[in-house]
Write a protein that holds these residues in place. Structure first.
Motif, PDB file in Angstrom:
ATOM      1  N   PHE A 201      47.200 -36.892 -19.202  1.00 44.26           N
ATOM      2  CA  PHE A 201      48.226 -36.833 -18.158  1.00 44.26           C
ATOM      3  C   PHE A 201      47.639 -37.289 -16.830  1.00 44.26           C
ATOM      4  O   PHE A 201      46.436 -37.141 -16.581  1.00 44.26           O
ATOM      5  CB  PHE A 201      48.760 -35.399 -18.006  1.00 44.26           C
ATOM      6  N   GLU A 202      48.491 -37.835 -16.007  1.00 48.30           N
ATOM      7  CA  GLU A 202      48.142 -38.129 -14.625  1.00 48.30           C
ATOM      8  C   GLU A 202      49.195 -37.501 -13.723  1.00 48.30           C
ATOM      9  O   GLU A 202      50.394 -37.581 -14.001  1.00 48.30           O
ATOM     10  CB  GLU A 202      48.054 -39.635 -14.384  1.00 48.30           C
ATOM     11  N   LYS A 203      48.725 -36.862 -12.645  1.00 48.45           N
ATOM     12  CA  LYS A 203      49.625 -36.143 -11.749  1.00 48.45           C
ATOM     13  C   LYS A 203      49.899 -36.969 -10.505  1.00 48.45           C
ATOM     14  O   LYS A 203      48.996 -37.553  -9.914  1.00 48.45           O
ATOM     15  CB  LYS A 203      49.034 -34.790 -11.364  1.00 48.45           C
ATOM     16  N   HIS A 204      51.184 -36.995 -10.100  1.00 49.19           N
ATOM     17  CA  HIS A 204      51.597 -37.724  -8.905  1.00 49.19           C
ATOM     18  C   HIS A 204      52.477 -36.803  -8.058  1.00 49.19           C
ATOM     19  O   HIS A 204      53.537 -36.354  -8.524  1.00 49.19           O
ATOM     20  CB  HIS A 204      52.385 -38.986  -9.269  1.00 49.19           C
ATOM     21  N   PRO A 205      52.066 -36.515  -6.824  1.00 50.24           N
ATOM     22  CA  PRO A 205      52.908 -35.661  -5.964  1.00 50.24           C
ATOM     23  C   PRO A 205      54.168 -36.398  -5.527  1.00 50.24           C
ATOM     24  O   PRO A 205      54.171 -37.627  -5.368  1.00 50.24           O
ATOM     25  CB  PRO A 205      51.993 -35.357  -4.770  1.00 50.24           C
ATOM     26  N   ILE A 206      55.234 -35.668  -5.321  1.00 44.21           N
ATOM     27  CA  ILE A 206      56.489 -36.221  -4.825  1.00 44.21           C
ATOM     28  C   ILE A 206      56.966 -35.354  -3.671  1.00 44.21           C
ATOM     29  O   ILE A 206      56.559 -34.194  -3.543  1.00 44.21           O
ATOM     30  CB  ILE A 206      57.570 -36.299  -5.925  1.00 44.21           C
ATOM     31  N   ASN A 207      57.822 -35.916  -2.813  1.00 48.68           N
ATOM     32  CA  ASN A 207      58.277 -35.187  -1.624  1.00 48.68           C
ATOM     33  C   ASN A 207      59.713 -34.702  -1.743  1.00 48.68           C
ATOM     34  O   ASN A 207      60.396 -34.502  -0.742  1.00 48.68           O
ATOM     35  CB  ASN A 207      58.133 -36.070  -0.385  1.00 48.68           C
ATOM     36  N   PHE A 208      60.190 -34.515  -2.956  1.00 50.08           N
ATOM     37  CA  PHE A 208      61.528 -33.964  -3.172  1.00 50.08           C
ATOM     38  C   PHE A 208      61.515 -33.178  -4.474  1.00 50.08           C
ATOM     39  O   PHE A 208      60.610 -33.342  -5.305  1.00 50.08           O
ATOM     40  CB  PHE A 208      62.595 -35.063  -3.207  1.00 50.08           C
ATOM     41  N   ASN A 209      62.501 -32.323  -4.638  1.00 54.07           N
ATOM     42  CA  ASN A 209      62.605 -31.493  -5.843  1.00 54.07           C
ATOM     43  C   ASN A 209      63.605 -32.116  -6.800  1.00 54.07           C
ATOM     44  O   ASN A 209      64.768 -32.317  -6.449  1.00 54.07           O
ATOM     45  CB  ASN A 209      63.042 -30.073  -5.483  1.00 54.07           C
ATOM     46  N   ILE A 210      63.160 -32.395  -8.004  1.00 52.09           N
ATOM     47  CA  ILE A 210      64.005 -33.052  -9.004  1.00 52.09           C
ATOM     48  C   ILE A 210      64.848 -32.008  -9.734  1.00 52.09           C
ATOM     49  O   ILE A 210      64.334 -31.015 -10.250  1.00 52.09           O
ATOM     50  CB  ILE A 210      63.149 -33.840 -10.009  1.00 52.09           C
ATOM     51  N   LEU A 211      66.149 -32.265  -9.768  1.00 59.74           N
ATOM     52  CA  LEU A 211      67.048 -31.418 -10.549  1.00 59.74           C
ATOM     53  C   LEU A 211      67.343 -32.016 -11.915  1.00 59.74           C
ATOM     54  O   LEU A 211      67.527 -31.296 -12.889  1.00 59.74           O
ATOM     55  CB  LEU A 211      68.356 -31.196  -9.788  1.00 59.74           C
ATOM     56  N   SER A 212      67.446 -33.341 -11.987  1.00 59.77           N
ATOM     57  CA  SER A 212      67.735 -33.982 -13.270  1.00 59.77           C
ATOM     58  C   SER A 212      67.235 -35.414 -13.234  1.00 59.77           C
ATOM     59  O   SER A 212      67.069 -36.007 -12.161  1.00 59.77           O
ATOM     60  CB  SER A 212      69.242 -33.952 -13.575  1.00 59.77           C
ATOM     61  N   LEU A 213      66.988 -35.957 -14.413  1.00 59.19           N
ATOM     62  CA  LEU A 213      66.531 -37.340 -14.571  1.00 59.19           C
ATOM     63  C   LEU A 213      67.484 -38.091 -15.486  1.00 59.19           C
ATOM     64  O   LEU A 213      68.104 -37.510 -16.372  1.00 59.19           O
ATOM     65  CB  LEU A 213      65.122 -37.397 -15.169  1.00 59.19           C
ATOM     66  N   LEU A 214      67.578 -39.399 -15.261  1.00 54.84           N
ATOM     67  CA  LEU A 214      68.363 -40.270 -16.136  1.00 54.84           C
ATOM     68  C   LEU A 214      67.539 -41.512 -16.413  1.00 54.84           C
ATOM     69  O   LEU A 214      67.193 -42.265 -15.501  1.00 54.84           O
ATOM     70  CB  LEU A 214      69.691 -40.655 -15.470  1.00 54.84           C
TER      71      LEU A 214
END
Length: 1129
Positions: A201-214
Motif C-alpha cells: 500500500f501507499e498512503k496519500h493525504p487528502i484535504n477533504f473527507n470522502i463520503l462516497s466514490l464512483l
C-alpha cells in the motif's frame, strides 16, 4: 428521479428510480418477487460488509455495507431451528474439503467488509472494524489478507500503519487487483492505494473527507469522490491527486459518461443545488469544469434529487404549481416531456429499469396511496402505456421506494410482480414483457404461490433467485394460500420458467447457484447457529446434506466467486456473540467426478402454458441431465435452437392513447384523437398511421402476408390546421431579460408539411417557417427589455388557419426600491405615492401598499397610488415590490395635518456639484436647513419639515405645521400664525439670511423659489381681526420706514449715526450678496435670534442703509406677536 443502479435513495427524492425488489413468490399463484434493489456502483463487486452486535443471547442485527462504502443498514432476524430437510432429501453426507480460520484479536469488532478479487484469483481481503454507535465513528480496524482462497490469513496493520484506522474498502470494478481504502477522517484524512490486491500500500493525504466514490465504467484509474461538504472531486490516477470538479453537488447525483453516447469519456453529469428545491443539470469534463466549460443541457432549473443518467437516457423533473412534469433525453438528444395517459395525473414517478432501450416506470397516480402502477415506454422513453396496476411497494431503510417487480434472468420478456387485488397481495407473471399478466400457478389446486419480498442483503441470496446461465430455473421464498403472508414461509422452485412450481423447503433458506448454475446450495436462514448445508445437482428434486463446521456457526454471510471454475465457497460468522470472526473455506469440487460431455445434456422447450411461441420465437434450451455428477463448462451454450413465429396480437402492446379492452383488442381512449396530426408528415408526403398497437420491444416475431397490427403508411391528405398549441420549453410564462426563451409549437391536427408557421414575439420581431418540421427543436428568442409580451403563433395552409396566444412576462431582478412620498399630507385629501424601482420595469411587478397597522395591503400593478389619510399625526407607509420570488420594500413616515403652509426652496449652485442624489443625503441636508430656519425664527423644529426633491438642480420644500397643542377652537389663530411665520421666512430667504457651511470652504445659501398653494383655510374665509391688525401694523411700519428715510437728517439720533459714518450718501444699499460682513454659519453652529439682532445693530452702527432698521423692526414685531399668540393659545 433516481437511477435503478443507485443503492441509496433519499426519502425526499423526486422521481427516484425505484429499487426493483426481488419478488418473494406467492403461489394462487404467487411467488414473492424480490424487490428491485438497484446499486449505485457502476459494476458489481464481491466485497460486502457485515455488522455484528455485541449483545449475547439476542437476535443479532447485521448492517450491511457494499464494497463501495454505501451504507445499507438492515436488521436481519434469523428463524430458530437448525436445518430443514427438503422433499426427497438424502441423508448421505459426502465429504467436503473444509478449513476454518479465526481472525484473532478482533472479537470486539462488529463490522466486516469482505472482498474476493475473483477472476480465478486466490486473494481474499477482509476489513474488520469496531464501530462506536455513540461516537458515530470507527475506533479500531484490522485488515486481513489471504492468498490461498481463505485457508490462511495474514494481518496487514503494519503495512497500512499500526495507528491507521481504516473506515472503508473500495475495489476497482474494472481491475479487481486495485484496492483503495479510506482512513477514518477523525484521525487523519488519507487514502491507501494498492495495485497488487493488497500486497503493498501507499498512503496519500487528502484535504477533504470522502463520503462516497464512483469509479469510471471503463478507465480503471478514474474516480469521482463526493465530500462531506457537498463538493465533487475527480482523480485520474486512482486517488493519488484530486481536483475539484464542482461545489454544491447533490449527493448521489453525479455520473460518469456512458461509453458510446457521450463524446468524451471523461464527461461528468452533475446535479448542482441552486436554492431550496431547485437545481441545475450541468455537464462538463472531469478535469475541466470551470464556469466557461460547463454545459447546461436542460433549459432552466430542475427539482433537486431528480437527475438520473442511465444507459441511453437522462431523466429529470420540474415541479410547477404543485404538479410535476417529467423529462427525458434519449441518446443525448434534446429533452422531451414524458407522455403518460392524459388523466394519469402522476403524484410520483420512479424509474425501475432501462434495459433493452425501454423504460419501465412505477407511477403513483392521483387516486393511489400505497400502490403504484407499472408503465412501459417506447424506445425514446417518451410515450408510456399502462402495463399493470396497483403494484405493491414499500420503503427501504433509507426511505427509498421498493417495488415488488423482478426481471427473470435468462428468459427474454419474463417478469414477476406482486399486485394488490381486493385488499390481497397476489403474484403475477408475464412472458411478453408486461403486455399480458397472469396469476402465478401454485403447486396445488385452489392455492396461490405468493412471493414474499424482503430487503436484500449482499451476503444472502435474496428472496428470489434466477441466473442467466440457468434459464428457466427460479427459486423463491413464499407461501401457498389466498394471499401473501409473512409467516409460514417456505422455499419454492420452478424448472420450466414458472409454468409449474414445487416446494423444496418448508422454512426460509438462502439459495445460491453453484458450478455455473449446475448445482444449488441451500443454507437455513436461522437466528441460531448451524453446521449443515444442502446441495442439489438435479434442480432441487434431491438434496444432499453436508457438514461445513464441527461446531455450530452463526452464519453472517456466504461469499463465492460466480462464473469461475475454482468451486470455492467461504462462510463467515462466529461461534458466539463475543467470539472472533471465523472464516470457513469449502471446496465442493469433489462432488463432481468429471466434466460434462455432449451426452450429459438434454433439451427442454420454453413455453407459456403450452404455447411454444414466447416473445415471438420458439426456443429450445440445453441443461444437464438430472443425476449426472459432471461439472458444467463455463462457456457452454444454453440455447440449442431458436425459430421466429408469426406475429399475433400478444406480440403487440397498445400504443399511446389506446387501451386494452376485455376482448384483448386495443381501442382509443376517450380523450385521444387517433386522427390527429402525424409527426412524420412534417418530413415526407406520407406517414405511418398507428393501428393502436406497437410491437413489444425485443420481440422477434415475423409478420405474415396481411399485417393487421403494425402501423400503415398513408398519404398526408390536406387538412386545415387545428389545435395549434404554443408553450415554452420550461412550461413557464416568465423569463428573465436577456435569457434565451425557447418556444415550442405543436399542431394537434392538420397537414404539417404544407402548413406555414408564423411566430410574433410581441416585441416587433416576427419569424415565419415554411412548415412545422423546421420548428421541431423549438424557436429561440431573446428579449432585451422587461415587459409583458403578447406572443402569437399562427398556422396557415390552403385549407384554413389557426392561431394561439400566450402572454410572456419578461422580468429582471429587482435591486432597489425607493418610496417617493410627500412628508406632509392634508387630512381627508388624496396624497400621491410613488415607488421608484431599479432597474426600471414595465408592467411586470406587483406592488403591495401597507398603511399604518392595516391587516391587508392595497395591491396594484402600477408603481403609484393615491391615498386619503383620515388620521392626523404620524402615518407609516410601506411599499413591497414583488418580482417572481424576490420581494423588497421601502417605508416612509408621513405627517398628516388639517392645514399647513409650504414654500419652495432653492440653493446655491455649488450644492449641485456635491449632490449624490441619494435619499440619505437629501434627508441630512433637509435636517440642516430645518435647524437653520428654527434657530433663526425661534419656531420649534417639530413645526418645520424640509424635504429635498430628487434630481438636479437641487430643490426642496419647506412645510410649516401648526402647533400640535393647538385646539380646534384656536384653529383660525393657528392659521394666522402660519401666515406670519411664512412671511418672516420669505423675508429671511430673500435676504439670504439662511445659509450653512457644506464644507470648510463651501457656503450654501438657501433661497425661496416661490410660494406654494398649500391651503391654510378655505379661500373664501373672512380674515379675522388679528389678521387685519397685523396688516395695518405692516403698513404702519412701512410708512415709518419711509418717514425715517426721508427725514433722517432732521432726527437727532439718526444724524449722529451719519456723522460717525463720515457722511456717506443717503442711499439704500441692499444686503443681498454682501457676504463679507456676514459671519459663517456652520452645520452645527446656527445663530440665535439674539445674535441676529446684534448683527443688525452692528451693521446699523457702521452706517448701513435704513433697510436694516426695517428688517430689525419687523423681526422684533414678529417675536412680540409670536409670544403673545403662544400665550393666548
Amino acid at each position: 428521479m433516481c437511477s435503478p443502479r443507485s443503492c441509496s435513495h433519499s426519502p425526499s427524492a423526486r422521481l427516484p428510480d425505484a429499487q426493483r425488489h426481488r419478488p418473494n413468490t406467492i403461489l394462487e399463484n404467487t411467488i414473492p418477487v424480490p424487490r428491485k434493489e438497484v446499486k449505485r456502483s457502476v459494476a458489481t463487486t464481491y466485497s460486502e460488509s457485515v455488522d455484528r452486535s455485541a449483545s449475547e443471547g439476542q437476535s443479532r442485527e447485521r448492517f450491511v455495507d457494499s464494497a463501495h462504502g454505501v451504507s445499507n443498514p438492515r436488521a436481519e432476524y434469523r428463524r430458530a431451528g437448525e436445518e430443514t430437510r427438503g422433499s426427497n432429501t438424502k441423508q448421505s453426507e459426502p465429504h467436503l474439503d473444509t478449513s476454518t480460520y479465526a481472525l484473532s484479536g478482533d472479537s470486539a469488532h462488529n463490522q466486516a467488509m469482505v472482498h474476493w478479487s475473483g477472476h480465478n484469483s486466490s486473494v481474499i481481503l477482509i476489513l474488520t472494524k469496531l464501530y462506536d454507535f455513540n461516537l458515530g465513528a470507527v475506533t479500531e480496524s484490522s485488515l486481513w489478507r489471504s492468498t490461498d482462497y481463505g485457508s490462511t490469513y495474514n494481518k496487514l496493520n503494519d503495512k497500512v500503519g499500526s495507528r491507521t484506522v481504516l473506515s472503508y474498502l473500495y475495489v476497482c470494478p474494472t481491475n479487481k487487483h486495485k484496492i483503495l481504502m479510506l482512513s477514518d477522517p477523525e484521525l487523519e484524512s488519507a487514502v491507501l492505494i494498492s495495485s497488487d490486491e493488497g500486497a503493498s500500500f501507499e498512503k496519500h493525504p487528502i484535504n477533504f473527507n470522502i463520503l462516497s466514490l464512483l469509479f469510471h465504467p471503463a478507465q480503471e484509474n478514474w474516480i469521482l469522490a463526493y465530500s462531506h461538504d457537498g463538493k465533487l472531486y475527480s482523480s485520474m490516477d486512482f486517488g493519488r491527486k484530486w481536483q475539484l470538479v464542482h461545489e454544491n453537488v447533490m449527493p448521489g447525483r453525479f455520473y460518469w459518461a456512458v461509453m458510446g453516447l457521450d463524446r468524451e469519456s471523461d464527461v461528468v453529469h452533475i446535479e448542482t443545488r441552486i436554492a431550496k428545491g431547485r437545481a441545475q443539470y450541468v455537464k462538463c469534463r472531469a478535469q475541466r469544469c470551470s464556469d466557461g466549460n460547463r454545459q447546461y443541457l436542460f433549459p432552466g432549473y430542475v427539482d433537486t434529487n431528480s437527475l438520473v443518467v442511465q444507459d441511453e437516457y437522462v431523466f429529470t423533473q420540474v415541479t410547477k404549481s404543485g404538479r410535476a412534469s417529467y423529462f427525458v433525453s434519449y441518446m443525448r438528444e434534446s429533452f422531451k416531456r414524458m407522455k403518460l395517459p392524459k388523466y394519469c395525473l402522476p403524484k410520483d414517478m420512479h424509474i425501475i429499469s432501462t434495459d433493452e432501450k425501454q423504460v419501465f416506470a412505477a407511477v403513483q397516480e392521483w387516486n393511489q396511496n400505497n400502490t403504484y402502477s407499472l408503465y412501459i415506454s417506447d424506445s425514446p422513453g417518451v410515450y408510456f402505456t399502462l402495463s399493470l396496476e396497483n403494484l405493491r411497494t414499500s420503503r427501504g431503510p433509507a426511505g427509498n421506494l421498493l417495488v415488488d417487480f423482478y426481471k427473470v434472468e435468462g428468459i427474454n420478456g419474463m417478469y414477476l410482480a406482486n399486485k394488490l387485488v381486493d385488499e390481497h397481495i397476489k403474484t403475477f407473471i408475464t412472458y411478453n414483457k408486461g403486455q399480458t399478466w397472469a396469476l402465478l400457478p401454485a403447486p396445488a389446486t385452489d392455492y396461490v404461490l405468493y412471493w414474499n419480498p424482503m430487503t436484500e442483503n449482499p451476503y444472502t441470496s435474496g428472496p428470489i433467485t434466477s441466473k442467466k446461465s440457468v434459464p428457466g430455473v427460479i427459486v423463491a421464498t413464499g407461501n401457498i394460500g389466498t394471499e401473501l403472508s409473512s409467516t409460514h414461509l417456505g422455499m419454492f422452485i420452478t424448472s420450466d420458467a414458472g409454468n409449474s412450481w414445487r416446494q423444496i423447503f418448508d422454512e426460509e433458506h438462502n439459495i445460491w447457484f453453484l458450478d455455473n448454475g449446475g448445482a444449488l446450495l441451500a443454507v437455513l436462514h436461522a437466528a441460531t447457529p448451524i453446521r449443515h448445508l444442502w446441495i442439489s445437482l438435479d434442480e432441487g428434486k434431491k438434496w444432499d446434506r453436508h457438514s461445513f463446521s464441527l461446531a455450530p456457526l452463526y452464519v453472517d454471510g456466504v461469499l463465492m466467486e460466480p462464473e469461475s471454475d475454482n468451486h470455492i465457497i467461504t462462510f463467515f460468522g462466529h461461534f458466539s456473540h463475543r467470539s472472533e470472526w471465523q472464516l470457513i473455506k469449502i471446496d465442493y469440487k469433489g462432488l463432481f467426478s468429471r466434466r460434462c460431455m455432449d451426452g450429459d445434456y438434454q433439451t427442454w422447450h420454453l413455453h407459456n402454458k403450452g404455447e411454444l411461441c414466447v416473445m415471438g420465437e420458439k426456443q429450445i434450451f440445453m441443461k444437464r441431465r438430472p443425476g449426472n455428477r459432471c461439472m458444467l463448462a463455463q462457456d457452454y451454450s444454453r440455447i440449442y435452437s431458436s425459430e421466429p413465429c408469426l406475429c399475433t396480437a400478444y406480440d403487440f402492446e397498445c400504443d399511446y392513447g389506446w387501451e386494452r379492452q376485455a376482448d384483448g383488442k386495443c381501442s382509443p381512449a376517450f380523450w385521444f384523437n387517433p386522427n390527429g396530426a402525424a409527426k412524420s408528415c412534417s418530413t415526407s408526403q406520407s406517414f405511418l398511421n398507428s393501428t393502436g398497437y406497437r410491437k413489444v420491444l425485443a420481440n422477434n416475431c415475423k409478420e405474415g402476408g396481411r399485417n393487421v397490427y403494425s402501423p400503415r403508411r398513408q398519404p398526408c391528405r390536406p387538412r386545415p390546421p387545428r389545435g395549434l398549441q404554443l408553450s415554452t420549453s420550461q412550461g413557464e410564462l416568465s423569463a428573465t431579460v436577456g435569457s434565451n426563451v425557447t418556444f415550442l409549437v405543436h399542431l394537434e391536427d392538420g397537414d404539417s408539411l404544407r402548413t406555414s408557421i408564423q411566430l410574433d414575439f410581441g416585441d416587433g420581431i416576427k419569424i415565419t417557417y415554411s412548415n412545422l418540421s423546421r420548428a421541431d427543436d423549438g424557436i429561440k428568442h431573446i428579449y432585451r427589455t422587461t415587459g409583458i409580451y403578447r406572443v402569437t403563433a399562427s398556422a396557415e395552409n390552403s385549407q384554413g388557419s389557426d392561431s394561439c396566444t400566450v402572454f410572456l412576462h419578461i422580468t429582471s431582478p429587482v435591486e432597489r426600491v425607493y418610496l417617493s412620498a410627500p412628508i406632509v399630507a392634508i387630512k381627508g385629501k388624496e396624497a400621491n405615492l410613488t415607488a421608484v424601482v431599479w432597474p426600471s420595469h414595465t408592467r411586470t411587478l406587483t406592488f403591495f401598499w401597507w398603511f399604518d397597522n392595516s391587516s391587508e395591503p392595497v395591491i396594484t400593478l402600477e408603481g403609484s397610488i393615491s391615498y386619503t389619510f383620515q388620521k392626523e399625526g404620524k402615518n407609516k407607509v410601506t411599499v413591497q415590490v414583488a418580482s417572481g420570488s424576490t420581494v423588497i420594500q421601502d417605508s416612509k413616515v408621513l405627517t398628516v395635518k388639517e392645514f399647513f403652509r409650504s414654500l419652495l426652496l432653492s440653493f446655491s449652485p455649488a450644492l449641485d456639484e456635491h449632490n449624490p442624489d441619494i435619499p440619505e443625503w437629501r434627508e441630512d441636508i433637509g435636517r440642516v436647513v430645518q435647524t437653520a430656519l428654527s434657530q433663526m425664527s425661534g419656531v420649534p423644529s417639530n413645526q418645520l419639515l424640509v424635504s429635498l426633491y430628487p434630481g438636479l438642480p437641487t430643490t426642496a420644500e419647506l412645510f410649516i405645521l401648526p402647533d400640535e397643542l393647538t385646539s380646534s377652537e384656536h384653529k383660525k389663530r393657528s392659521e394666522e400664525a402660519l401666515e406670519g411665520i411664512a412671511d418672516i421666512f420669505v423675508t429671511a430667504l430673500n435676504q439670504g439670511l439662511i445659509q450653512f457651511e457644506l464644507k470648510s470652504d463651501i457656503r450654501i445659501i438657501v433661497y425661496m423659489t416661490q410660494q406654494t398653494l398649500a391651503p391654510l383655510v378655505d379661500s373664501n374665509s373672512i380674515h379675522s381681526g388679528s389678521a387685519m391688525l397685523m396688516l395695518l401694523t405692516v403698513v404702519f411700519v412701512g410708512v415709518a420706514a419711509f418717514f425715517i428715510y426721508k427725514f433722517k437728517r432732521k432726527i437727532p439720533w439718526i444724524h449722529v449715526q451719519t456723522e460717525n459714518s463720515h457722511e456717506k450718501e443717503p442711499e439704500v444699499i441692499s444686503t443681498v450678496g454682501q457676504n463679507d460682513n456676514m459671519s459663517k454659519v456652520k452645520l452645527s453652529e446656527f445663530p440665535s435670534p439674539k445674535e441676529l439682532m446684534e448683527k443688525e445693530l452692528e451693521a446699523r452702527s457702521r452706517g448701513t442703509s435704513a433697510t436694516y432698521l426695517l428688517q430689525l423692526l419687523l423681526l422684533q414685531l414678529f417675536k412680540h406677536w409670536w409670544k403673545k399668540y403662544q400665550y393666548l393659545s
